[in-house]
Design a protein around this motif. Structure first.
Motif: not given
Length: 150
Positions: A51-64
C-alpha cells in the motif's frame, strides 16, 4: 534550471535505491534474508509495504500535482523556481517506491507483495523521469516563465 538539473536530481535519488535493490537481491540469494515467521505479520507487513509503494508511486504524486494546479489556477504564469520545486517534490515522492521495493525484497515477503512493490517502483521510475517532452508539457500547462499572478 534546466531539464538536465532535474535529471541529475532524479539520478541522485534513484541510484542509491537501485544499489539497495541489488544488495537486497544478493542477501536474498545468499539465504540470509530476514524471515518473518508469523503468517499474520507477513500479511500486515506485506500489505503495508504494498500500500505504501502504491501511495508514493501513484497517489501522492497525483495529490501533489492537483494541489499545485489548484494553487496556480488563478495565476497567469508560474515562476521558474516554484515550478522546479514542484518537479523536485514529485520526483522525490515517487522515488520512495524503489526503496520500499528493496525492503520488500530484503524481508523475503510473499511474491505477490514483492511483485506489487516492484511494479510500483518501475511505474514511479518510468513515469516521473524528467524527460524533455514531459517537462516541456508541464511548462506549457502551468505557463512557466510567463507574467506573474494578476
Amino acid at each position: 534550471m534546466t531539464t538536465a538539473d532535474l535529471k541529475q536530481a532524479y539520478y541522485r535519488l534513484l541510484l542509491p535505491a537501485l544499489v539497495a535493490i541489488a544488495m537486497a537481491a544478493a542477501v536474498r540469494s545468499s539465504e540470509m534474508a530476514v524471515l518473518i515467521s508469523q503468517a499474520a505479520a507477513v500479511k500486515i507487513v506485506g500489505a503495508g509495504l504494498f500500500a505504501a509503494s502504491i501511495a508514493v508511486a501513484v497517489g501522492l504524486p497525483i495529490w501533489i500535482r492537483t494541489a499545485f494546479a489548484n494553487r496556480m489556477r488563478a495565476a497567469r504564469g508560474v515562476a521558474e523556481s516554484e515550478f522546479v520545486r514542484f518537479q523536485r517534490r514529485l520526483i522525490a515522492t515517487a522515488l520512495v517506491a524503489p526503496y520500499l521495493a528493496a525492503v520488500a525484497l530484503a524481508l523475503s515477503l510473499p511474491s505477490f507483495y514483492q511483485a506489487g512493490c516492484f511494479l510500483a517502483a518501475l511505474y514511479a521510475m518510468y513515469y516521473h523521469y524528467p524527460s524533455e517532452r514531459r517537462i516541456g508539457f508541464d511548462r506549457r500547462l502551468f505557463r512557466v516563465g510567463q507574467p506573474g499572478p494578476c
